[in-house]
Design a protein around this motif. Structure first.
Motif, PDB file in Angstrom:
ATOM      1  N   GLU A   1       0.816  -1.222   0.000  1.00 41.55           N
ATOM      2  CA  GLU A   1       0.000   0.000   0.000  1.00 41.55           C
ATOM      3  C   GLU A   1       0.847   1.269   0.000  1.00 41.55           C
ATOM      4  OE1 GLU A   1      -2.540  -0.736   3.332  1.00 41.55           O
ATOM      5  OE2 GLU A   1      -3.593  -2.338   2.269  1.00 41.55           O
ATOM      6  N   LEU A   2       2.182   1.111   0.143  1.00 37.77           N
ATOM      7  CA  LEU A   2       3.047   2.301   0.122  1.00 37.77           C
ATOM      8  C   LEU A   2       3.127   2.852  -1.306  1.00 37.77           C
ATOM      9  CD1 LEU A   2       5.974   1.056   2.437  1.00 37.77           C
ATOM     10  CD2 LEU A   2       4.159   2.681   3.020  1.00 37.77           C
ATOM     11  N   GLU A   3       3.148   4.151  -1.449  1.00 35.24           N
ATOM     12  CA  GLU A   3       3.087   4.810  -2.763  1.00 35.24           C
ATOM     13  C   GLU A   3       4.196   4.384  -3.742  1.00 35.24           C
ATOM     14  OE1 GLU A   3       0.794   6.676  -4.016  1.00 35.24           O
ATOM     15  OE2 GLU A   3       1.893   7.162  -5.850  1.00 35.24           O
ATOM     16  N   PRO A   4       5.498   4.347  -3.339  1.00 35.85           N
ATOM     17  CA  PRO A   4       6.549   4.025  -4.335  1.00 35.85           C
ATOM     18  C   PRO A   4       6.634   2.543  -4.696  1.00 35.85           C
ATOM     19  CG  PRO A   4       7.436   5.102  -2.352  1.00 35.85           C
ATOM     20  CD  PRO A   4       6.074   4.640  -1.999  1.00 35.85           C
ATOM     21  N   VAL A   5       5.898   1.705  -3.989  1.00 38.25           N
ATOM     22  CA  VAL A   5       6.023   0.258  -4.222  1.00 38.25           C
ATOM     23  C   VAL A   5       5.112  -0.169  -5.385  1.00 38.25           C
ATOM     24  CG1 VAL A   5       5.705  -2.050  -3.234  1.00 38.25           C
ATOM     25  CG2 VAL A   5       6.641  -0.185  -1.818  1.00 38.25           C
ATOM     26  N   ARG A   6       5.733  -0.783  -6.453  1.00 37.97           N
ATOM     27  CA  ARG A   6       4.946  -1.231  -7.626  1.00 37.97           C
ATOM     28  C   ARG A   6       4.498  -2.699  -7.493  1.00 37.97           C
ATOM     29  NH1 ARG A   6       6.109   2.092 -12.041  1.00 37.97           N
ATOM     30  NH2 ARG A   6       6.034   4.209 -11.254  1.00 37.97           N
ATOM     31  N   GLN A   7       5.445  -3.522  -7.012  1.00 37.61           N
ATOM     32  CA  GLN A   7       5.150  -4.959  -6.899  1.00 37.61           C
ATOM     33  C   GLN A   7       5.763  -5.487  -5.605  1.00 37.61           C
ATOM     34  OE1 GLN A   7       3.595  -7.055  -9.012  1.00 37.61           O
ATOM     35  NE2 GLN A   7       3.352  -5.779 -10.825  1.00 37.61           N
ATOM     36  N   VAL A   8       5.086  -6.427  -4.970  1.00 35.67           N
ATOM     37  CA  VAL A   8       5.680  -7.137  -3.827  1.00 35.67           C
ATOM     38  C   VAL A   8       5.530  -8.637  -4.108  1.00 35.67           C
ATOM     39  CG1 VAL A   8       5.577  -7.626  -1.349  1.00 35.67           C
ATOM     40  CG2 VAL A   8       5.117  -5.298  -2.182  1.00 35.67           C
ATOM     41  N   GLU A   9       6.672  -9.325  -4.073  1.00 33.51           N
ATOM     42  CA  GLU A   9       6.608 -10.777  -4.277  1.00 33.51           C
ATOM     43  C   GLU A   9       7.165 -11.462  -3.035  1.00 33.51           C
ATOM     44  OE1 GLU A   9       8.611 -14.364  -6.783  1.00 33.51           O
ATOM     45  OE2 GLU A   9       9.228 -12.304  -7.211  1.00 33.51           O
ATOM     46  N   GLU A  10       6.409 -12.424  -2.517  1.00 29.79           N
ATOM     47  CA  GLU A  10       6.893 -13.167  -1.347  1.00 29.79           C
ATOM     48  C   GLU A  10       7.843 -14.257  -1.804  1.00 29.79           C
ATOM     49  OE1 GLU A  10       3.800 -14.096   1.643  1.00 29.79           O
ATOM     50  OE2 GLU A  10       2.548 -12.733   0.476  1.00 29.79           O
ATOM     51  N   MET A  11       9.005 -14.317  -1.160  1.00 32.99           N
ATOM     52  CA  MET A  11       9.986 -15.354  -1.493  1.00 32.99           C
ATOM     53  C   MET A  11      10.245 -16.193  -0.242  1.00 32.99           C
ATOM     54  SD  MET A  11      12.636 -13.224  -3.858  1.00 32.99           S
ATOM     55  CE  MET A  11      13.368 -12.413  -2.461  1.00 32.99           C
TER      56      MET A  11
END
Lengths: 425, 310
Positions: free
Chosen positions: B247-257
């Motif tokens: 939900e943070l503005e600069p974050v485009r993608q989050v992938e769990e590893m």
């Protein structure tokens, strides 16, 4: 095509499980079935049994009367006239023939019913009887005129039947045997009439009508012979399914796509299946039959003609199996794998059952026996059984032509139903 | 040149390949990337004439080969994903069979077989049956079988799936040899990004039956030129932390590893302090933070929202 043949042959040959199934299993089944069910096969007359109508269009009394009148007009010594007159009473040919048909040895095979001509023909058409003997009009006069006075053209007993089966051959043999005996007796009478030193009665007693000779050359099929042929043939049929089933792996593992990309024609691919099946099924048939022969002694004292005839049938049957294999292969590419396997398997089970490969054809209803002869294994088995019994070349040639036609049609059908552009849709 | 023009394939109402266009210039090595089910294998079957397209065209040097594929089939070699060999035959017998159906004979055939066995490193085991080989050895023979007729174009469908590193290196070396020394045009399909980056000068990225990006590896990386990849190594996985970071503005993608989270973030964004605070709130310890320039894998994640091995 040679590349495809070699590939298909090696793929099957190196499958030890299949080799064991196609060689060991038939030997075990032949042994078990032959020992367990000998009575199903070894009834020597069962395979020949038939219902036959006896149609007499002749007026025997009138014929005899006409001969008596002719005799009285002959310029023969009175003694000879008396002798011939006495013999006349015992020589009514239709009656003699009927006596032959009522002998025990003939009754084992022929169930006789006396009918008028129309009824007999109707029953033959309906399949209620297998054949009919017809004593033609004027038969007694014509035969005795020829026999006693050596005048006229004589006459013949007629056989009417739907097909040229082994049973009809046997009926022909009965008439042939009867005619030969009658002719022999007539010849003896002619000679003895002019030679008082000859004892005509003793000579005629040596030429008894009837007995085992009525089925000349027909040998009994043993259970080992039957099952060796039936089981080896059905396993050859199974080789056609097994070779075609390898196409499922070729489709699944995309080796067939490689073949397509190489620009190979479907006919070459199918020819590979066909030719390898021909070799494999022929090898299987030869090995199983030779093993059966050496272990159970099933074809001892047979002539080279017998072995040649059998080899010819086995070769054409193997060609049939090859053509079937190409047809089953085409089905694999036309249908999904399970449907194609299912159809091939059901076809083998049905062909095996009605073709007499699992139980002797003799125990099946007649219509199923007839249907069985439309299967390559059924026709092959039937012709080989006839060949075992009679070694009549005509039986072989007809069946071999039918098997050749079956092979051509099956291979043609395979090429026709194979996906046209070879694309795997 | 080999071209696919607006290729489309519909199976029972489902579109497997949707208006795919691509081309292979002679001597090129081109990658086709996509996750399982993206439509890569169907595209290969269409291009190699094994499937008829529902619409679209395949052209060789400008001529359509849909109606008459023979011309294409003579110059194309296909290495399928499956081991398309006869297990009951040896490597030598397999190559001999495939060579013969390509009409090779005699010395020419024998020389070609030995040459390819040398290339794939199986000359001394050529008489052994395929079923006795390891998965990697089978894959090497699988490639050799497609090269028997010296094709100008080779299409490889995931040739390194499920094999040992030694065989994998051997296969990659073979592809390099083919392309760089023999000038063979290669279309290399894989979901191993590093293989495509090593071997291919141009890449098509495919997802859900469509080409979603195309270009040289550099061009594709430039899609993410305004972004960085942030790798967070955490002491434990935490779904709620990942959700908050998304939900943070600069974050485009989050992938769990396995070891933590991968974040694709806007370049020059100063969000490290926010990340650390969020981790503290969720009682998750950050063990390591690593910032890297985007890879093709990141480009793929950016374009599709999922990884190649999904």
């Amino acid at each position: 095509m040679i590349s495809f043949f070699k590939k298909d042959f090696l793929v099957y040959w190196r499958d030890r499980k299949e080799i064991i199934i196609s060689l060991i299993t038939p030997m075990v089944l032949i042994t078990v079935l032959s020992l367990a069910l000998p009575g199903w096969v070894e009834n020597s007359t069962k395979s020949l049994q038939m219902k036959v109508a006896f149609v007499n269009l002749d007026d025997e009394e009138t014929g005899l009367q006409q001969i008596r009148e002719l005799l009285s007009q002959q310029t023969l010594p009175q003694e000879t006239k008396d002798l011939l007159g006495q013999q006349l009473e015992q020589s009514a040919p239709a009656g003699l023939f009927k006596q032959v048909l009522q002998e025990d040895s003939v009754k084992e095979i022929v169930t006789l019913v006396e009918l008028d001509n129309e009824e007999a023909l109707r029953r033959l058409e309906d399949g209620q009887i297998d054949a009919l003997f017809t004593i033609p009009e004027g038969f007694t006069f014509a035969v005795l005129n020829k026999m006693l006075l050596n005048e006229g053209e004589g006459s013949e007993i007629l056989i009417t039947a739907d097909d040229g089966s082994l049973q009809v051959d046997v009926l022909k043999d009965i008439i042939g045997s009867f005619t030969r005996t009658l002719n022999l007796q007539a010849a003896i009478r002619h000679v003895s009439a002019g030679n008082p030193d000859l004892d005509a009665d003793r000579l005629m007693a040596d030429s008894e009508i009837g007995g085992r000779e009525i089925v000349p050359g027909v040998k009994i099929v043993t259970s080992f012979q039957y099952y060796a042929l039936a089981i080896s043939i059905v396993f050859a049929l199974m080789i056609s399914v097994t070779v075609s089933s390898k196409a499922i792996a070729e489709k699944r593992e995309h080796t067939f796509e490689r073949i397509l990309l190489a620009g190979s024609k479907p006919v070459n691919y199918l020819s590979g299946k066909m030719s390898s099946t021909i070799c494999l099924s022929l090898a299987q048939l030869v090995i199983v039959l030779l093993l059966s022969h050496f272990i159970f002694g099933i074809f001892t004292d047979r002539s080279w003609q017998f072995w040649t005839g059998m080899a010819a049938v086995l070769i054409i049957m193997s060609v049939c199996m090859g053509a079937l294999s190409s047809l089953f292969t085409a089905l694999v590419f036309r249908l999904d794998d399970q449907a194609a396997s299912g159809i091939s398997f059901i076809a083998v089970i049905i062909a095996g059952s009605i073709g007499g490969s699992f139980v002797p054809v003799y125990v099946l209803p007649e219509w199923l026996q007839a249907a069985g002869e439309w299967t390559p294994n059924g026709l092959g088995l039937s012709v080989l059984l006839k060949w075992l019994q009679t070694e009549t070349i005509n039986d072989l040639s007809d069946a071999m032509l039918k098997l050749a036609a079956f092979s051509i049609i099956s291979f043609g059908l395979a090429v026709w139903i194979f996906p046209k552009r070879g694309r795997v849709q | 040149m080999l071209e696919a023009v607006e290729l489309r394939k519909v199976f029972k109402g489902k579109t497997a390949v949707d208006h795919v266009s691509l081309y292979l210039d002679e001597g090129e090595s081109v990658g086709l990337l996509g996750p399982n089910g993206a439509g890569k294998s169907t595209t290969i079957s269409l291009i190699s004439s094994l499937l008829a397209p529902s619409s679209g065209d395949v052209r060789l040097n400008g001529n359509s080969v849909i109606a008459k594929p023979q011309q294409l089939r003579e110059v194309i070699g296909v290495v399928p994903q499956e081991i398309a060999l006869y297990e009951a035959l040896s490597a030598y017998e397999n190559l001999k069979f495939f060579g013969r159906i390509y009409r090779l004979q005699g010395k020419q055939l024998e020389m070609k077989i030995q040459e390819l066995l040398e290339v794939i490193g199986l000359r001394d085991r050529q008489k052994e049956l395929i079923k006795t080989y390891s998965g990697g050895m089978k894959r090497r023979v699988n490639i050799a079988a497609a090269l028997m007729h010296d094709p100008k174009f080779v299409i490889m469908d995931e040739p390194t799936v499920g094999i040992d590193p030694q065989s994998r290196n051997h296969i990659l070396e073979t592809v390099r040899l083919l392309n760089r020394e023999k000038g063979t045009t290669v279309l290399y399909t894989s979901h191993y990004m590093e293989e495509v980056e090593q071997l291919c000068s141009r890449v098509y990225i495919m997802d859900h039956g469509r080409i979603i990006a195309a270009g040289t590896t550099e061009e594709l990386r430039r899609i993410l030129s305004g972004e960085d990849t942030l790798l967070l190594q955490l002491d434990k996985p935490d779904e709620k932390l990942a959700q908050e970071l998304r939900e943070l503005e600069p974050v485009r993608q989050v992938e769990e590893m396995d070891s933590g989270l991968k974040l694709i973030v806007t370049k020059q964004s100063h969000l490290l302090s926010e990340v650390v605070q969020a981790a503290e709130r969720h009682r998750v310890q950050i063990i390591n933070i690593h910032v890297q320039t985007p890879t093709l894998e990141d480009v793929f994640l950016h374009l599709t929202g999922r990884t190649l091995r999904d």
